[in-house]
Design a protein around this motif. Structure first.
Motif, PDB file in Angstrom:
ATOM      1  N   SER A 130      -1.789  -3.807 -13.212  1.00 35.91           N
ATOM      2  CA  SER A 130      -0.765  -4.315 -13.762  1.00 35.91           C
ATOM      3  C   SER A 130       0.316  -4.881 -12.713  1.00 35.91           C
ATOM      4  O   SER A 130       0.041  -5.145 -11.634  1.00 35.91           O
ATOM      5  CB  SER A 130       0.111  -2.898 -14.284  1.00 35.91           C
ATOM      6  OG  SER A 130       0.713  -2.210 -12.975  1.00 35.91           O
ATOM      7  N   LEU A 131       1.211  -5.603 -13.551  1.00 32.00           N
ATOM      8  CA  LEU A 131       2.180  -6.395 -12.649  1.00 32.00           C
ATOM      9  C   LEU A 131       2.875  -5.638 -11.349  1.00 32.00           C
ATOM     10  O   LEU A 131       2.791  -6.141 -10.392  1.00 32.00           O
ATOM     11  CB  LEU A 131       3.237  -7.049 -13.235  1.00 32.00           C
ATOM     12  CG  LEU A 131       4.210  -8.011 -12.786  1.00 32.00           C
ATOM     13  CD1 LEU A 131       3.336  -9.184 -12.059  1.00 32.00           C
ATOM     14  CD2 LEU A 131       5.093  -8.487 -13.464  1.00 32.00           C
ATOM     15  N   ASP A 132       3.207  -4.275 -11.699  1.00 27.76           N
ATOM     16  CA  ASP A 132       3.788  -3.525 -10.726  1.00 27.76           C
ATOM     17  C   ASP A 132       2.935  -3.101  -9.719  1.00 27.76           C
ATOM     18  O   ASP A 132       2.972  -3.004  -8.471  1.00 27.76           O
ATOM     19  CB  ASP A 132       4.459  -2.294 -11.538  1.00 27.76           C
ATOM     20  CG  ASP A 132       5.552  -2.690 -12.369  1.00 27.76           C
ATOM     21  OD1 ASP A 132       6.207  -3.676 -11.948  1.00 27.76           O
ATOM     22  OD2 ASP A 132       5.714  -1.859 -12.949  1.00 27.76           O
ATOM     23  N   GLU A 133       1.535  -2.851 -10.116  1.00 29.63           N
ATOM     24  CA  GLU A 133       0.645  -2.379  -9.117  1.00 29.63           C
ATOM     25  C   GLU A 133       0.079  -3.822  -8.207  1.00 29.63           C
ATOM     26  O   GLU A 133       0.139  -3.316  -7.103  1.00 29.63           O
ATOM     27  CB  GLU A 133      -0.852  -2.252  -9.863  1.00 29.63           C
ATOM     28  CG  GLU A 133      -0.811  -0.826 -10.539  1.00 29.63           C
ATOM     29  CD  GLU A 133      -1.889  -0.463 -11.252  1.00 29.63           C
ATOM     30  OE1 GLU A 133      -2.176   0.709 -11.526  1.00 29.63           O
ATOM     31  OE2 GLU A 133      -2.518  -1.518 -11.852  1.00 29.63           O
ATOM     32  N   PHE A 134       0.075  -4.866  -8.846  1.00 29.13           N
ATOM     33  CA  PHE A 134      -0.087  -6.300  -7.817  1.00 29.13           C
ATOM     34  C   PHE A 134       1.178  -6.379  -6.793  1.00 29.13           C
ATOM     35  O   PHE A 134       0.725  -6.493  -5.726  1.00 29.13           O
ATOM     36  CB  PHE A 134      -0.129  -7.316  -8.671  1.00 29.13           C
ATOM     37  CG  PHE A 134      -0.278  -8.542  -8.049  1.00 29.13           C
ATOM     38  CD1 PHE A 134      -1.526  -9.116  -7.769  1.00 29.13           C
ATOM     39  CD2 PHE A 134       0.636  -9.372  -7.889  1.00 29.13           C
ATOM     40  CE1 PHE A 134      -1.764 -10.134  -6.744  1.00 29.13           C
ATOM     41  CE2 PHE A 134       0.781 -10.643  -7.064  1.00 29.13           C
ATOM     42  CZ  PHE A 134      -0.704 -11.157  -6.730  1.00 29.13           C
ATOM     43  N   LYS A 135       2.154  -6.101  -7.424  1.00 30.49           N
ATOM     44  CA  LYS A 135       3.315  -6.432  -6.296  1.00 30.49           C
ATOM     45  C   LYS A 135       3.432  -5.554  -5.354  1.00 30.49           C
ATOM     46  O   LYS A 135       4.246  -5.655  -4.201  1.00 30.49           O
ATOM     47  CB  LYS A 135       4.759  -6.452  -7.007  1.00 30.49           C
ATOM     48  CG  LYS A 135       5.053  -7.466  -8.392  1.00 30.49           C
ATOM     49  CD  LYS A 135       6.392  -7.331  -8.906  1.00 30.49           C
ATOM     50  CE  LYS A 135       6.757  -8.538 -10.011  1.00 30.49           C
ATOM     51  NZ  LYS A 135       7.973  -8.437 -10.624  1.00 30.49           N
ATOM     52  N   LYS A 136       2.848  -4.351  -5.434  1.00 34.73           N
ATOM     53  CA  LYS A 136       2.888  -3.489  -4.036  1.00 34.73           C
ATOM     54  C   LYS A 136       2.179  -3.977  -3.000  1.00 34.73           C
ATOM     55  O   LYS A 136       2.747  -3.554  -1.959  1.00 34.73           O
ATOM     56  CB  LYS A 136       1.966  -1.899  -4.391  1.00 34.73           C
ATOM     57  CG  LYS A 136       2.801  -1.150  -5.643  1.00 34.73           C
ATOM     58  CD  LYS A 136       2.184  -0.092  -6.198  1.00 34.73           C
ATOM     59  CE  LYS A 136       2.981   0.823  -7.135  1.00 34.73           C
ATOM     60  NZ  LYS A 136       2.310   2.209  -7.575  1.00 34.73           N
ATOM     61  N   SER A 137       1.243  -4.634  -3.191  1.00 31.29           N
ATOM     62  CA  SER A 137       0.492  -5.146  -1.905  1.00 31.29           C
ATOM     63  C   SER A 137       0.248  -6.656  -2.116  1.00 31.29           C
ATOM     64  O   SER A 137      -0.672  -7.446  -1.444  1.00 31.29           O
ATOM     65  CB  SER A 137      -0.814  -4.539  -1.679  1.00 31.29           C
ATOM     66  OG  SER A 137      -0.817  -3.198  -1.674  1.00 31.29           O
ATOM     67  N   GLY A 138       0.744  -7.609  -3.349  1.00 35.30           N
ATOM     68  CA  GLY A 138       0.435  -8.845  -3.304  1.00 35.30           C
ATOM     69  C   GLY A 138       1.733  -9.630  -3.652  1.00 35.30           C
ATOM     70  O   GLY A 138       2.922  -9.164  -4.014  1.00 35.30           O
TER      71      GLY A 138
ATOM     72  N   TYR B 175      -3.325 -11.200  -2.498  1.00 34.60           N
ATOM     73  CA  TYR B 175      -3.384  -9.572  -2.684  1.00 34.60           C
ATOM     74  C   TYR B 175      -4.280  -9.009  -1.096  1.00 34.60           C
ATOM     75  O   TYR B 175      -4.968  -9.339  -0.801  1.00 34.60           O
ATOM     76  CB  TYR B 175      -4.073  -8.980  -3.742  1.00 34.60           C
ATOM     77  CG  TYR B 175      -3.842  -7.723  -4.163  1.00 34.60           C
ATOM     78  CD1 TYR B 175      -2.763  -7.026  -4.766  1.00 34.60           C
ATOM     79  CD2 TYR B 175      -4.933  -6.892  -3.756  1.00 34.60           C
ATOM     80  CE1 TYR B 175      -2.840  -5.800  -4.853  1.00 34.60           C
ATOM     81  CE2 TYR B 175      -4.988  -5.424  -3.886  1.00 34.60           C
ATOM     82  CZ  TYR B 175      -3.942  -4.925  -4.595  1.00 34.60           C
ATOM     83  OH  TYR B 175      -3.697  -3.526  -4.801  1.00 34.60           O
ATOM     84  N   LYS B 176      -3.043  -8.322  -0.508  1.00 29.39           N
ATOM     85  CA  LYS B 176      -3.460  -7.858   0.549  1.00 29.39           C
ATOM     86  C   LYS B 176      -4.105  -8.953   1.472  1.00 29.39           C
ATOM     87  O   LYS B 176      -5.038  -8.846   2.329  1.00 29.39           O
ATOM     88  CB  LYS B 176      -4.672  -6.573   0.504  1.00 29.39           C
ATOM     89  CG  LYS B 176      -4.196  -5.522  -0.223  1.00 29.39           C
ATOM     90  CD  LYS B 176      -5.079  -4.295  -0.497  1.00 29.39           C
ATOM     91  CE  LYS B 176      -4.857  -3.128  -1.008  1.00 29.39           C
ATOM     92  NZ  LYS B 176      -5.583  -2.003  -1.343  1.00 29.39           N
ATOM     93  N   ASN B 177      -3.169  -9.723   1.494  1.00 30.14           N
ATOM     94  CA  ASN B 177      -3.523 -11.158   2.531  1.00 30.14           C
ATOM     95  C   ASN B 177      -4.670 -11.879   2.092  1.00 30.14           C
ATOM     96  O   ASN B 177      -5.197 -12.511   3.127  1.00 30.14           O
ATOM     97  CB  ASN B 177      -3.220 -10.661   4.016  1.00 30.14           C
ATOM     98  CG  ASN B 177      -1.900 -10.046   4.564  1.00 30.14           C
ATOM     99  OD1 ASN B 177      -0.943 -10.761   3.752  1.00 30.14           O
ATOM    100  ND2 ASN B 177      -2.110  -8.885   5.111  1.00 30.14           N
TER     101      ASN B 177
END
Length: 292
Positions: free
Chosen positions: A65-73, A82-84
């Motif tokens: 989800s967009l929120d999941e992506f924003k946590k590490s991306g 995502y995660k560098n």
């Protein structure tokens, strides 16, 4: 005459000796089997390790989800990390009843789809070839059949599009091209009824001034029987077949910049600012993720 006793050449081997030899053979066989088992297990361990590494390397792309992506991306000029690391996978965005699926490959956006009430109704495919980026836009009919209706090519000094007018089933063009003086000329083709019942007039207009830059006639196979699409702009009100499409207001601010406000209704407003040097900026209070 003495007779010597003749001994038999066949000696009798005690049963204990036979048993010891049999036990020795069994021990040798067990040791060999144990050695083979160890080698087999070692081989399986190597194969399993290789299989795990292969599965890890070729694991399924992430679906976030967009929120999941924003946590590490994060996004950087449209590039997704995502995660560098460049992101490969899908990002799901929910806006009311609409769902957008953005698909990335090594950080680059390759496809975006829009679903309304869980049914897909728009899709864009992004490609790059020889430095030219193209965007293919697909739509869907009432039966869910996909068709390509617009292709846009993005070059250094020009953005050009070819799209299908579904009402007349003809191809039209639009473009934004940089001029020699550094300004940009935005044009598009508009369809109107031609002088004959089997003809259409295509006008190329300047989208800023509505000036007609070119005219051409196009013949069509069938005679025009249905009501044509007629677009008119008068007194800053744009109508299509008599229905109001947008209302435009024009003002000048304290710095002398021209402000053009286009109200499409339903709280959809676009603001165009034209500076003294001709620089044009555009903002709007609504956004379709498929405009990426």
């Amino acid at each position: 005459m003495a007779i010597n006793r003749i001994e038999s050449t066949n000696k009798v081997i005690p049963s204990r000796s036979i048993q010891q030899k049999e036990e020795s053979k069994q021990e040798i066989t067990q040791k060999e089997n144990k050695k083979k088992l160890i080698l087999t297990l070692a081989g399986l361990a190597v194969v399993s390790a290789g299989a795990i590494a292969l599965l890890s390397k070729n694991k399924a792309p992430m679906d976030l989800s967009l929120d999941e992506f924003k946590k590490s991306g994060q996004f950087n000029l449209g590039f997704a990390n995502y995660k560098n690391k460049p992101f490969t996978g899908k990002i799901n965005v929910i806006q009311g009843k609409d769902k957008f699926i953005l698909e990335y490959n090594k950080g680059a956006l390759v496809e975006s789809s829009k679903y309304k009430d869980q049914i897909i109704n728009k899709k864009k495919v992004y490609k790059t070839n020889n430095g030219i980026k193209t965007i293919e836009e697909y739509s869907y009919n009432t039966k869910g059949k996909e068709f390509l209706w617009k292709t846009t090519a993005i070059k250094k000094d020009e953005i050009s599009s070819q799209y299908k007018n579904l009402f007349w089933n003809i191809d039209l063009h639009s473009s934004v091209k940089k001029q020699q003086d550094g300004s940009f000329l935005s044009t598009k083709e508009i369809v109107d009824i031609g002088p004959k019942s089997n003809s259409l007039r295509i006008n190329t207009i300047n989208t800023k001034t509505n000036e007609v830059l070119d005219k051409k006639l196009v013949l069509i196979k069938n005679k025009i029987k249905q009501e044509p699409i007629i677009r008119k702009t008068q007194n800053d009100i744009t109508t299509i077949n008599g229905k109001v499409k947008a209302k435009t207001t024009k003002t000048v601010d304290k710095e002398g910049n021209r402000i053009i406000t286009v109200d499409y209704g339903s709280n959809k407003i676009k603001t165009i600012t034209i500076a003294k040097d001709g620089t044009r900026t555009e903002t709007k209070n609504y956004r379709d993720l498929l405009d990426l």
